[in-house]
Design an enzyme around this catalytic site. Sequence first.
Site, PDB file in Angstrom:
ATOM      1  N   TYR A  98       0.830  -1.201   0.000  1.00 46.20           N
ATOM      2  CA  TYR A  98       0.000   0.000   0.000  1.00 46.20           C
ATOM      3  C   TYR A  98       0.865   1.251   0.000  1.00 46.20           C
ATOM      4  O   TYR A  98       0.491   2.280  -0.574  1.00 46.20           O
ATOM      5  CB  TYR A  98      -0.956  -0.007   1.187  1.00 46.20           C
ATOM      6  CG  TYR A  98      -2.138  -0.922   0.974  1.00 46.20           C
ATOM      7  CD1 TYR A  98      -3.158  -0.561   0.101  1.00 46.20           C
ATOM      8  CD2 TYR A  98      -2.220  -2.141   1.622  1.00 46.20           C
ATOM      9  CE1 TYR A  98      -4.238  -1.398  -0.120  1.00 46.20           C
ATOM     10  CE2 TYR A  98      -3.299  -2.993   1.407  1.00 46.20           C
ATOM     11  CZ  TYR A  98      -4.306  -2.616   0.546  1.00 46.20           C
ATOM     12  OH  TYR A  98      -5.365  -3.452   0.321  1.00 46.20           O
ATOM     13  N   GLU A 140      -8.863  -7.470   4.705  1.00 44.52           N
ATOM     14  CA  GLU A 140      -8.019  -8.566   4.213  1.00 44.52           C
ATOM     15  C   GLU A 140      -7.618  -9.497   5.347  1.00 44.52           C
ATOM     16  O   GLU A 140      -7.609 -10.725   5.194  1.00 44.52           O
ATOM     17  CB  GLU A 140      -6.780  -7.997   3.519  1.00 44.52           C
ATOM     18  CG  GLU A 140      -7.080  -7.366   2.173  1.00 44.52           C
ATOM     19  CD  GLU A 140      -6.031  -6.354   1.756  1.00 44.52           C
ATOM     20  OE1 GLU A 140      -4.898  -6.422   2.294  1.00 44.52           O
ATOM     21  OE2 GLU A 140      -6.341  -5.488   0.921  1.00 44.52           O
TER      22      GLU A 140
END
Length: 415
Positions: A98, A140
């Site tokens: 990310y 997630e």
Amino acid sequence: MLSEESARTVRETLPAVTRALPAISSRFYDLLFADHPVLLRDVFNRVRHATGEQPAALAAAIAEFAAHLVRDPSALPEAMLSRIAHRHASVGVRPEQYGLVHEYLFRAIGEVLGDAVTPEVAAAWDETYWLMAGRLGAAESDARTAAGLPAGPLTSSWREWVVVDRVEATGQVTTFRLVPADGGPAPVFRPGQYTSLRVFLPDGAWQTRQYSLTGPPDSGTWTISVKRVQSAQGPDGEVSHHLHLKVPVGARVELSAPFEDFVLPELPGHLLLVSAGIGVTPVLPLLRQLAGSDHQDPVTVVHADRSPRTHVGRDEHQALVDALPNGTAHFWYTEPSQGHHVERLGRPDLDALPVPCGTHVYVSGPPSFVIDVRTRLQDRGTPPEHIHYEVFGADAQSYAAGGHAGCPWSDAAVG
């Protein structure tokens, strides 16, 4: 939740940023892959990137999240976030990625928007990005836990499987049956779940796609049906062609744990199951589940296909509906066979079907089909939260329509 100042800035700049997002996302991928070509080779769907679908999907996801954030922070697009998170978990996305996405995305924003990116604008959109990344990371982790995987996004969740049987279901669809190569048990999955499949291609690339698990959940084997994707407008599906032509009985592929997008609620009630083409593959396990659970409520099944010959699992599809006390099947074909209902030619006519209040709808098929069905049902009053999707392909519009299209690190699945 965004700070008050950032929320005001995002709200004011959202129209301009949304218009620029296609260019921003395209530039983002150009910059990212120039510095990290291994990501295009081994992580991303190269076909979707080549057709431009992946950049469009990323742009749509960011715009959809930001629009929800400034409109009503208490009603974020949780369905969209969950679907992306399950895809990410299935392919082993790591938290540090990310940060990498952030670096290249904001470089692209600066290049495309130039001086319009004031410090205040940059700070507001930076806050928006990290809020989205944080929600995805948490989802997630939850998805991995639900799948029985170790804590943390570990790429070691890949497991080698062996093809023990393959059958040509139709001229363009082959069904593969697989068992774990290590001799251990095959995990039990929920009807409607999918697995990510990873293959090593002749040019040295690892490419990943998602396929619905179609066999009995506790059979000790996993079964997937793969349509050989051929396109008149862009590249053919390189993974589907590889599986059809280069993966015989005895060959090995890598599969992820099962993840879910398309599973029935504990008390299904009245159901409408709508599919098109290869989109029938997650519907068949749902029908087996219903037939085996003495489901008494009405189940209306609609399927669209080119002809009975291309309708994967047609006989079982009909038999499962017939096994339900209140099941009704409506099969629509553009090339019907002799004796087919003349009133069921072409695209399905959903307007003639009853959709009582409280009905849960499951729609599976190509993006344009899913969007069309969802729009028509919502226009008739079906709440968005009662419409569940499995989109076979990437499409930028399907985020705004409530489906899933793609995401920074992986793409939905056919090719």
